[in-house]
Design a protein around this motif. Structure first.
Motif: not given
Length: 161
Positions: A45-74
């Protein structure tokens, strides 16, 4: 035709959103695990949190489920609208066929009552539509055939072919 609630599990809007969200949830997890694996860090878990904090792109990827769910719902909502339009057209086509047919047509229920009668049915039999609506279809069957007709109706009511 049975009615469906607008948000039942068979509704494409909900179904597509759930599928899109489920698949979208895998993207951030896979991306983060790849990031950890590429740098040879332990899968903790510590490695996951470190990777998330070190790489802003991962935070962008984290929003993918919400965007994909909204798009799929439409997409699902559009699928539902298309299905309703197709069902409406089919119903109108059947109604037109039923009303314009020169052959006598009827739909009867297993309770023996007519559900639908076309004008040709009334014309050929010589009964008014209102009178036919009050009759049971076995009233129009020859007395010698009524027992067999009742048995067939009961068989159909039990769901037997």
């Amino acid at each position: 035709m049975q009615g469906r609630s607008p948000k039942s599990s068979s509704d494409p809007t909900v179904r597509y959103a759930l599928i899109g969200g489920a698949f979208g949830a895998a993207f951030p997890l896979v991306a983060t695990l790849l990031e950890i694996g590429i740098f040879g860090h332990p899968y903790t878990l510590a490695s996951v949190l470190r990777a998330q904090a070190a790489e802003p792109l991962l935070w962008i990827i984290d929003t993918a489920p919400f965007v994909l769910a909204a798009f799929s719902g439409l997409i699902g909502k559009r699928q539902g609208e298309i299905r309703r339009l197709q069902e409406g057209r089919l119903e109108a086509e059947v109604d037109r066929f039923f009303q314009l047919s020169l052959d006598p047509l009827c739909i009867a229920g297993t309770d023996g009552r007519f559900r639908r009668i076309n004008p040709a049915f009334s014309r050929v039999l010589g009964y008014r539509m209102e009178d036919l609506g009050a009759m049971r279809f076995l009233d129009l069957v020859h007395p010698h055939d009524q027992a067999g007709g009742r048995e067939e109706t009961l068989r159909l009511a039990r769901g037997e072919p």
